[in-house]
Design a protein around this motif. Structure first.
Motif, mmCIF file in Angstrom:
data_model
loop_
_atom_site.group_PDB
_atom_site.id
_atom_site.type_symbol
_atom_site.label_atom_id
_atom_site.label_comp_id
_atom_site.label_asym_id
_atom_site.label_seq_id
_atom_site.Cartn_x
_atom_site.Cartn_y
_atom_site.Cartn_z
ATOM 1 N N ALA A 323 0.819 -1.206 0.000
ATOM 2 C CA ALA A 323 0.000 0.000 0.000
ATOM 3 C C ALA A 323 0.850 1.251 0.000
ATOM 4 O O ALA A 323 0.434 2.285 -0.529
ATOM 5 C CB ALA A 323 -0.918 0.002 1.216
ATOM 6 N N SER A 324 2.030 1.188 0.596
ATOM 7 C CA SER A 324 2.878 2.372 0.665
ATOM 8 C C SER A 324 4.321 1.926 0.784
ATOM 9 O O SER A 324 4.635 0.738 0.622
ATOM 10 C CB SER A 324 2.478 3.252 1.853
ATOM 11 O OG SER A 324 2.611 2.535 3.075
ATOM 12 N N ASP A 325 5.196 2.860 1.053
ATOM 13 C CA ASP A 325 6.619 2.563 1.170
ATOM 14 C C ASP A 325 6.847 1.466 2.208
ATOM 15 O O ASP A 325 6.318 1.542 3.326
ATOM 16 C CB ASP A 325 7.375 3.825 1.577
ATOM 17 C CG ASP A 325 8.844 3.539 1.805
ATOM 18 O OD1 ASP A 325 9.549 3.275 0.835
ATOM 19 O OD2 ASP A 325 9.263 3.556 2.981
ATOM 20 N N PRO A 326 7.643 0.428 1.883
ATOM 21 C CA PRO A 326 7.849 -0.673 2.830
ATOM 22 C C PRO A 326 8.439 -0.208 4.157
ATOM 23 O O PRO A 326 8.129 -0.783 5.201
ATOM 24 C CB PRO A 326 8.824 -1.591 2.082
ATOM 25 C CG PRO A 326 8.632 -1.269 0.636
ATOM 26 C CD PRO A 326 8.293 0.181 0.587
ATOM 27 N N GLY A 327 9.277 0.835 4.116
ATOM 28 C CA GLY A 327 9.837 1.337 5.361
ATOM 29 C C GLY A 327 8.764 1.854 6.300
ATOM 30 O O GLY A 327 8.793 1.605 7.517
ATOM 31 N N ALA A 328 7.782 2.577 5.758
ATOM 32 C CA ALA A 328 6.679 3.082 6.581
ATOM 33 C C ALA A 328 5.841 1.922 7.121
ATOM 34 O O ALA A 328 5.399 1.945 8.282
ATOM 35 C CB ALA A 328 5.815 4.037 5.765
ATOM 36 N N LEU A 329 5.612 0.905 6.288
ATOM 37 C CA LEU A 329 4.851 -0.266 6.745
ATOM 38 C C LEU A 329 5.606 -1.003 7.846
ATOM 39 O O LEU A 329 5.005 -1.520 8.796
ATOM 40 C CB LEU A 329 4.594 -1.206 5.569
ATOM 41 C CG LEU A 329 3.686 -0.672 4.465
ATOM 42 C CD1 LEU A 329 3.691 -1.622 3.274
ATOM 43 C CD2 LEU A 329 2.258 -0.500 4.978
ATOM 44 N N LEU A 330 6.918 -1.047 7.711
ATOM 45 C CA LEU A 330 7.740 -1.699 8.725
ATOM 46 C C LEU A 330 7.642 -0.956 10.051
ATOM 47 O O LEU A 330 7.461 -1.560 11.115
ATOM 48 C CB LEU A 330 9.189 -1.748 8.238
ATOM 49 C CG LEU A 330 10.208 -2.479 9.110
ATOM 50 C CD1 LEU A 330 9.852 -3.956 9.215
ATOM 51 C CD2 LEU A 330 11.611 -2.318 8.528
ATOM 52 N N ARG A 331 7.750 0.376 9.987
ATOM 53 C CA ARG A 331 7.667 1.167 11.214
ATOM 54 C C ARG A 331 6.284 1.076 11.858
ATOM 55 O O ARG A 331 6.148 1.139 13.078
ATOM 56 C CB ARG A 331 8.006 2.632 10.910
ATOM 57 C CG ARG A 331 9.461 2.863 10.532
ATOM 58 C CD ARG A 331 9.773 4.345 10.472
ATOM 59 N NE ARG A 331 9.050 5.027 9.413
ATOM 60 C CZ ARG A 331 9.488 5.148 8.160
ATOM 61 N NH1 ARG A 331 10.667 4.613 7.814
ATOM 62 N NH2 ARG A 331 8.785 5.800 7.259
ATOM 63 N N ALA A 332 5.261 0.921 11.026
ATOM 64 C CA ALA A 332 3.895 0.829 11.556
ATOM 65 C C ALA A 332 3.549 -0.573 12.041
ATOM 66 O O ALA A 332 2.445 -0.803 12.537
ATOM 67 C CB ALA A 332 2.898 1.259 10.480
ATOM 68 N N GLY A 333 4.469 -1.530 11.888
ATOM 69 C CA GLY A 333 4.226 -2.895 12.344
ATOM 70 C C GLY A 333 3.342 -3.703 11.417
ATOM 71 O O GLY A 333 2.848 -4.767 11.812
ATOM 72 N N ARG A 334 3.154 -3.236 10.178
ATOM 73 C CA ARG A 334 2.283 -3.960 9.245
ATOM 74 C C ARG A 334 3.059 -4.909 8.335
ATOM 75 O O ARG A 334 2.459 -5.675 7.578
ATOM 76 C CB ARG A 334 1.498 -2.964 8.393
ATOM 77 C CG ARG A 334 0.522 -2.110 9.200
ATOM 78 C CD ARG A 334 -0.262 -1.198 8.309
ATOM 79 N NE ARG A 334 -0.967 -1.922 7.259
ATOM 80 C CZ ARG A 334 -1.555 -1.344 6.217
ATOM 81 N NH1 ARG A 334 -1.517 -0.013 6.099
ATOM 82 N NH2 ARG A 334 -2.186 -2.063 5.309
ATOM 83 N N LEU A 335 4.380 -4.850 8.397
ATOM 84 C CA LEU A 335 5.206 -5.732 7.579
ATOM 85 C C LEU A 335 6.332 -6.264 8.447
ATOM 86 O O LEU A 335 7.064 -5.492 9.083
ATOM 87 C CB LEU A 335 5.767 -4.958 6.379
ATOM 88 C CG LEU A 335 6.385 -5.773 5.246
ATOM 89 C CD1 LEU A 335 5.332 -6.673 4.591
ATOM 90 C CD2 LEU A 335 6.994 -4.843 4.197
#
Length: 526
Positions: A323-335
């Motif tokens: 859905a968005s940048d993998p880094g942001a997903l990582l920080r949000a705990g979604r990846l």
């Protein structure tokens, strides 16, 4: 400069039993290709044949010196042995390129020897060109044919053009047959061509909704089929639809033992994708357990279906979107961090339509053609109507939030409503009004949701302030730094100011609402 040829004795052809043409002998009979020295490689078993060939050459071409080079091989079809013996020959030869021009005769010797000659000349272990000879054709000279092959492809324009044409064909396939004038999109196609050809690793496609990620995944699958990287089909999975206890069985399959219900077995998406491509759309929507299981199968190619203790194998190429940048997903705990690391091997970003406005005309006309086929009738723009639509579509103020999806819907509406087959200016004006209304309504809802994340009391802001602040927040999140966001937001007004400190202006604007760069974007100021 002296011409030197190195070649094997033809243990069958040089006997001359089937035809009078003997390749090593007739090689020295071409008037346009005088040979000063022939290095004739033979083994001990065929020494007498080599002497016979040397005598025949002395009669045919007295100026040619023939050197008999003995190399004994236990198996002339063993690649390791043949390559090793020829490599040693090259290492000990003492090439003198200032005085001699070297050639390798390909016609004689085994196919293994021909491959070894090619590898050694291509790598410049032997600084030579390749010579291919053939028997005489009807009515041709008795010495037959002779072709010199130089491995410098720059001298073979026709071959180079064929390579370039193939690359263009693959780029056109990845772009859906729509020419692009956007350098970033062209770079995406060229990069994906290399990735699809040379790697089996996962590909992560990033981009806003409607940028064409699903369509591109299908084209990558098609290119992999063309390149014979895969044989199987494309299996599409919308990860947002995999919820709760049904996610693992849907992906990995289910054995009846897991439920005890007859007919409850299912193969699973991974089984269906075996040998082909598995397309996981919105992979970040998978739960932590599903992400962990997917990581294991990506790395090992093995997994256990639900209700089974026996592992099965699945070999597939993975294409995923997020859905968005993998880094942001990582920080949000979604990846998961380990899955993020695995997916980061090949990350390809598709630019939004607003960043490649020069391609809008090509996409528009291609979509009109596609709609014509669906409707079964010709449809086209009046010249003034096309000009009006393109002015609107390519205007920097037109942001195309739905990207190609919005453009496709707009094109389809105009084509369907053009009952006489012509799209007119009034129809275009009506369509522009439709798009503007749709986007305004959607943006209003999005603004409220966006600001609610940052300002719980955003309801107390004027409608104008809410819209303006939401636009600023979006610009900040789409830019790499505070300075870049400032340059974008103040592109016009900055020209009238003596001081052009855009970052400071933006910082002061955010501070009015108690916000800063880090709060808005989760990044440090740039």
């Amino acid at each position: 400069m002296r011409n030197v040829v190195i070649g094997f004795l033809g243990t069958q052809l040089d006997m001359g039993k089937r035809r009078q043409w003997r390749p090593s002998v007739q090689l020295c009979a071409h008037p346009d290709f005088p040979i000063d020295r022939l290095e004739l490689i033979h083994d001990q078993r065929h020494y007498h044949l080599a002497c016979n060939v040397a005598a025949a050459i002395a009669k045919t071409s007295p100026q040619t010196e023939v050197r008999l080079v003995r190399i004994d091989m236990a198996d002339p079809w063993d690649f390791q042995e043949v390559y090793g013996k020829l490599y040693d020959l090259a290492a000990d030869y003492g090439f003198d390129e200032d005085r001699e021009r070297y050639h390798v005769h390909l016609t004689t010797g085994t196919h293994v020897a021909q491959i070894c000659w090619f590898l050694l000349t291509e790598s410049r272990h032997i600084p030579a060109r390749l010579v291919q000879t053939g028997p005489p054709r009807d009515g041709a000279a008795a010495q037959g044919t002779l072709d010199i092959i130089d491995l410098d492809l720059a001298r073979y324009n026709a071959l180079q053009r064929r390579f370039e044409a193939a690359a263009r064909d693959h780029s056109a396939l990845l772009l859906g047959g729509v020419d692009t004038a956007n350098p970033e999109m062209q770079a995406v196609a060229e990069r994906l061509d290399l990735i699809a050809t040379g790697s089996d690793g996962p590909i992560l496609l990033l981009g806003e909704p409607g940028t064409g990620k699903s369509a591109l995944a299908a084209r990558i699958h098609e290119l992999k089929l063309v390149r014979r990287r895969i044989k199987g089909r494309l299996v599409r999975v919308n990860c947002a639809t995999l919820r709760g206890g049904q996610a693992l069985p849907a992906l990995f399959g289910q054995r009846r033992a897991a439920t005890g219900v007859v007919g409850s077995e299912r193969p699973g998406f991974l089984h269906e994708a075996d040998g082909g491509v598995l397309f996981l759309d919105r992979i970040d929507e998978l739960g932590p357990d599903e992400q962990a299981a997917m990581l294991q199968v990506i790395e090992t190619g093995r997994y256990c279906p639900v209700g089974s203790e026996a592992e099965v194998t699945a070999r597939f190429h993975l294409i995923a979107t997020a859905a968005s940048d993998p880094g942001a997903l990582l920080r949000a705990g979604r990846l998961r961090p380990d899955l993020h690391a695995r997916l980061s091997q090949w990350v390809v970003r598709l630019p939004p339509l607003r960043e490649r406005r020069q391609d809008i005309r090509a996409h528009l006309l291609d979509m009109i053609d596609s709609t014509e086929r669906q409707l079964g009738r010709k449809t086209g723009f009046n010249a003034d109507a096309l000009a009006r639509y393109l002015r609107f579509a390519q205007d920097p103020a037109t942001l195309w939030p739905g990207n190609l999806r919005d453009l496709q819907a707009s094109t389809h509406r105009m084509a369907v409503l053009a009952q006489r087959g012509r799209i007119t200016v009034p129809m275009v004006e009506a369509e522009i009004a439709t798009l503007t209304d749709q986007w305004s309504a959607a943006t209003a809802d999005l603004d409220e949701a966006l600001l609610a994340e940052l300002l719980p009391d955003a309801v107390g802001l004027d409608e104008f302030e809410r819209a303006q602040l939401a636009a600023v927040v979006r610009a900040c999140r789409e830019c790499a730094s505070l300075s870049a966001a400032g340059r974008r937001l103040f592109a016009v007004s900055r020209k009238e100011k003596a001081s052009q400190n855009d970052a400071d202006r933006l910082r002061k604007y955010l501070s009015r609402f108690g916000l800063d760069w880090g709060t808005v974007t989760g990044n440090q100021p740039g």
